[in-house]
Design a protein around this motif. Structure first.
Motif, PDB file in Angstrom:
ATOM      1  N   PRO A 102      68.049   2.438  98.495  1.00  0.00           N
ATOM      2  CA  PRO A 102      67.379   3.206  99.559  1.00  0.00           C
ATOM      3  C   PRO A 102      67.922   4.605  99.810  1.00  0.00           C
ATOM      4  N   TYR A 103      68.784   5.098  98.914  1.00  0.00           N
ATOM      5  CA  TYR A 103      69.415   6.403  99.119  1.00  0.00           C
ATOM      6  C   TYR A 103      68.670   7.514  98.390  1.00  0.00           C
ATOM      7  N   LEU A 104      68.991   8.759  98.762  1.00  0.00           N
ATOM      8  CA  LEU A 104      68.650   9.967  97.991  1.00  0.00           C
ATOM      9  C   LEU A 104      67.164  10.135  97.723  1.00  0.00           C
ATOM     10  N   ALA A 105      66.351   9.974  98.750  1.00  0.00           N
ATOM     11  CA  ALA A 105      64.912  10.166  98.562  1.00  0.00           C
ATOM     12  C   ALA A 105      64.626  11.576  98.078  1.00  0.00           C
ATOM     13  N   PRO A 106      63.754  11.716  97.090  1.00  0.00           N
ATOM     14  CA  PRO A 106      63.443  13.048  96.551  1.00  0.00           C
ATOM     15  C   PRO A 106      62.545  13.845  97.480  1.00  0.00           C
ATOM     16  N   VAL A 107      62.535  15.155  97.288  1.00  0.00           N
ATOM     17  CA  VAL A 107      61.517  16.002  97.910  1.00  0.00           C
ATOM     18  C   VAL A 107      60.157  15.505  97.400  1.00  0.00           C
ATOM     19  N   PRO A 108      59.154  15.271  98.231  1.00  0.00           N
ATOM     20  CA  PRO A 108      59.014  15.667  99.632  1.00  0.00           C
ATOM     21  C   PRO A 108      59.360  14.570 100.645  1.00  0.00           C
ATOM     22  N   ARG A 109      60.107  13.549 100.222  1.00  0.00           N
ATOM     23  CA  ARG A 109      60.478  12.472 101.145  1.00  0.00           C
ATOM     24  C   ARG A 109      61.949  12.562 101.539  1.00  0.00           C
ATOM     25  N   ARG A 110      62.588  13.663 101.237  1.00  0.00           N
ATOM     26  CA  ARG A 110      64.013  13.807 101.504  1.00  0.00           C
ATOM     27  C   ARG A 110      64.328  13.525 102.980  1.00  0.00           C
ATOM     28  N   GLY A 111      65.410  12.776 103.193  1.00  0.00           N
ATOM     29  CA  GLY A 111      65.804  12.427 104.551  1.00  0.00           C
ATOM     30  C   GLY A 111      65.231  11.111 105.027  1.00  0.00           C
ATOM     31  N   LYS A 112      64.282  10.550 104.279  1.00  0.00           N
ATOM     32  CA  LYS A 112      63.688   9.265 104.626  1.00  0.00           C
ATOM     33  C   LYS A 112      64.301   8.173 103.747  1.00  0.00           C
ATOM     34  N   ARG A 113      63.991   6.946 104.059  1.00  0.00           N
ATOM     35  CA  ARG A 113      64.445   5.853 103.204  1.00  0.00           C
ATOM     36  C   ARG A 113      63.756   5.973 101.850  1.00  0.00           C
ATOM     37  N   ASN A 114      64.530   5.876 100.799  1.00  0.00           N
ATOM     38  CA  ASN A 114      63.973   5.951  99.452  1.00  0.00           C
ATOM     39  C   ASN A 114      63.441   4.582  99.035  1.00  0.00           C
ATOM     40  N   GLU A 115      62.508   4.572  98.079  1.00  0.00           N
ATOM     41  CA  GLU A 115      61.975   3.314  97.544  1.00  0.00           C
ATOM     42  C   GLU A 115      61.435   3.581  96.144  1.00  0.00           C
ATOM     43  N   PRO A 116      61.253   2.523  95.332  1.00  0.00           N
ATOM     44  CA  PRO A 116      60.887   2.717  93.928  1.00  0.00           C
ATOM     45  C   PRO A 116      59.664   3.596  93.694  1.00  0.00           C
ATOM     46  N   ALA A 117      58.669   3.560  94.567  1.00  0.00           N
ATOM     47  CA  ALA A 117      57.479   4.393  94.375  1.00  0.00           C
ATOM     48  C   ALA A 117      57.829   5.868  94.245  1.00  0.00           C
ATOM     49  N   TYR A 118      58.923   6.271  94.880  1.00  0.00           N
ATOM     50  CA  TYR A 118      59.270   7.697  94.899  1.00  0.00           C
ATOM     51  C   TYR A 118      59.851   8.180  93.574  1.00  0.00           C
ATOM     52  N   THR A 119      60.075   7.251  92.631  1.00  0.00           N
ATOM     53  CA  THR A 119      60.451   7.676  91.279  1.00  0.00           C
ATOM     54  C   THR A 119      59.446   8.690  90.747  1.00  0.00           C
ATOM     55  N   ALA A 120      58.198   8.560  91.160  1.00  0.00           N
ATOM     56  CA  ALA A 120      57.145   9.461  90.681  1.00  0.00           C
ATOM     57  C   ALA A 120      57.425  10.912  91.048  1.00  0.00           C
ATOM     58  N   PHE A 121      58.012  11.158  92.217  1.00  0.00           N
ATOM     59  CA  PHE A 121      58.332  12.536  92.615  1.00  0.00           C
ATOM     60  C   PHE A 121      59.432  13.115  91.728  1.00  0.00           C
ATOM     61  N   THR A 122      60.436  12.298  91.433  1.00  0.00           N
ATOM     62  CA  THR A 122      61.509  12.755  90.552  1.00  0.00           C
ATOM     63  C   THR A 122      60.989  12.983  89.140  1.00  0.00           C
ATOM     64  N   ALA A 123      60.114  12.100  88.665  1.00  0.00           N
ATOM     65  CA  ALA A 123      59.558  12.260  87.323  1.00  0.00           C
ATOM     66  C   ALA A 123      58.743  13.546  87.208  1.00  0.00           C
ATOM     67  N   LYS A 124      58.072  13.924  88.271  1.00  0.00           N
ATOM     68  CA  LYS A 124      57.297  15.176  88.260  1.00  0.00           C
ATOM     69  C   LYS A 124      58.226  16.359  88.046  1.00  0.00           C
ATOM     70  N   VAL A 125      59.364  16.362  88.747  1.00  0.00           N
ATOM     71  CA  VAL A 125      60.341  17.438  88.573  1.00  0.00           C
ATOM     72  C   VAL A 125      60.970  17.356  87.180  1.00  0.00           C
ATOM     73  N   GLY A 126      61.241  16.141  86.718  1.00  0.00           N
ATOM     74  CA  GLY A 126      61.797  15.986  85.375  1.00  0.00           C
ATOM     75  C   GLY A 126      60.901  16.580  84.307  1.00  0.00           C
ATOM     76  N   ALA A 127      59.611  16.375  84.440  1.00  0.00           N
ATOM     77  CA  ALA A 127      58.667  16.952  83.487  1.00  0.00           C
ATOM     78  C   ALA A 127      58.732  18.478  83.508  1.00  0.00           C
ATOM     79  N   GLU A 128      58.824  19.046  84.696  1.00  0.00           N
ATOM     80  CA  GLU A 128      58.917  20.503  84.812  1.00  0.00           C
ATOM     81  C   GLU A 128      60.212  21.023  84.201  1.00  0.00           C
ATOM     82  N   VAL A 129      61.319  20.352  84.488  1.00  0.00           N
ATOM     83  CA  VAL A 129      62.626  20.783  83.986  1.00  0.00           C
ATOM     84  C   VAL A 129      62.662  20.764  82.461  1.00  0.00           C
ATOM     85  N   LEU A 130      62.050  19.754  81.859  1.00  0.00           N
ATOM     86  CA  LEU A 130      62.077  19.612  80.408  1.00  0.00           C
ATOM     87  C   LEU A 130      60.848  20.220  79.734  1.00  0.00           C
TER      88      LEU A 130
END
Length: 268
Positions: free
Chosen positions: A211-239
Motif C-alpha cells: 500500500p505504499y508509494l502511490a504514483p502520480v496522480p494518486r500520490r499521497g493516497k493508499r496504493n493498490e495494484p491497479a495503480y501499476t498502470a500509472f507507473t507503466a505509463k511513465v515507464g513507457a515514456e522514459v524508455l
C-alpha cells in the motif's frame, strides 16, 4: 472501448491491514486497469500462511516470502531449509524480500547481512529469483550480491529501485533486473528516471509496493495494484516506447525472471 495493455504488479503486500476484507474489489479494479496478475510479498515468515492463503483463493495472485531487512532484528533468523520448504508450493515464486536498509535500521546491519546471506543461498539452491530491498546501503549491497553471485549464480530483482547509478550498473552487469515503482513518477525523481532510461529494456519490471508509494496522480493516497498502470505509463515514456510495447516487454521480462509463474500459467 480499447482494452488497456496487460501488465503485472511484480511486488505488492496484499496481506497488510490496509487491504483487509477488500481483496476481491482490489482485483476487480486491477483487472479493469489491465493488471492481470501480481506477486504479493510476505515480509515476516510467520505470516506466510496468510499470504499463501491469498494466492490459493485468487487466481491472479502469486507470492514470495522472506524476512524484510527492517524486521531482521525482530524476527528469528530464517533457515535455508525453512525457505526451501516453502518453494514446494506451486504459487510460491520468489525468495524475499530480503536486503539491507541502513536508512531506518542501520543499527541492525550485522543481522541484516546474516539474513541476506541465508536468502541468497536459498535463491541459489531453489533457482527462484531473489527479491531485494536496498536503501542507503549501496556499497555493501553491491559487494555482497557480487561476491555471492561469483560463488554460485542466481537471479535477482532490485525491487522499487531508487538507489544510485553505481549499484544499478553493478546489478545490471550481473544480469539482474530493476523494478520501477511509483517513485519514478514523482516530479523530483530525475535520477531514478535516468537510471531506468539507461537500463536494458529487457531488464525492467513494474510494481506498486502497495500500500505504499502511490504514483502520480494518486500520490499521497493508499496504493493498490491497479495503480501499476500509472507507473507503466511513465515507464513507457522514459524508455521511449509505446504503452503497448512497454507492457509487452515487461511481461516478457517478468515471465523470464519469475519463470515459475509462466510454468504455472502453462499448466493451468
Amino acid at each position: 472501448m480499447t482494452q488497456p495493455p496487460r501488465i503485472t504488479d511484480s511486488h505488492c503486500h496484499l496481506d497488510f491491514p490496509d487491504f483487509e476484507g477488500e481483496v476481491p474489489e482490489l482485483l476487480a479494479r486491477a483487472a479493469e486497469a489491465g493488471v492481470h496478475r501480481m506477486v504479493t510479498i510476505c515480509t515476516r515468515l510467520r505470516n506466510e500462511p496468510t499470504v499463501r492463503a491469498l494466492s490459493e483463493a485468487h487466481a491472479p495472485i502469486f507470492y514470495a516470502a522472506g524476512t524484510h531487512p527492517m524486521s531482521a532484528a525482530e524476527e528469528p533468523l530464517a533457515s535455508i531449509d525453512e525457505l526451501l520448504a516453502l518453494t514446494a508450493h506451486p504459487k510460491f515464486v520468489g525468495i524475499g524480500e530480503s536486503g539491507l536498509d541502513y536508512h531506518y535500521t542501520a543499527e541492525s546491519a550485522d543481522i541484516q547481512k546474516q539474513s541476506l546471506l541465508v536468502h541468497i543461498e536459498a535463491a541459489q539452491r531453489s533457482r527462484l529469483p531473489l527479491i531485494i530491498h536496498a536503501r542507503a546501503a549501496d556499497k555493501d549491497m553491491a559487494d555482497i550480491l557480487s561476491a555471492e553471485h561469483k560463488n554460485a549464480p542466481y537471479s535477482c530483482v532490485m525491487h522499487c529501485y531508487c538507489s544510485g547509478p553505481e549499484l544499478a550498473k553493478r546489478c545490471l552487469d550481473l544480469g539482474f533486473y530493476l523494478s520501477m515503482s511509483g517513485i519514478a513518477t514523482f516530479p523530483k525523481s530525475h535520477e531514478v528516471r535516468d537510471i531506468f532510461a539507461a537500463a536494458p529494456v529487457d531488464r525492467v519490471l513494474v510494481e506498486t509496493d502497495s500500500p505504499y508509494l502511490a504514483p502520480v496522480p494518486r500520490r499521497g493516497k493508499r496504493n493498490e495494484p491497479a495503480y501499476t498502470a500509472f507507473t507503466a505509463k511513465v515507464g513507457a515514456e522514459v524508455l521511449d516506447m509505446t504503452p503497448e510495447a512497454f507492457a509487452a516487454q515487461t511481461e516478457l521480462n517478468f515471465e523470464r525472471l519469475f519463470s515459475k509463474v509462466a510454468a504455472y500459467k502453462g499448466a493451468a
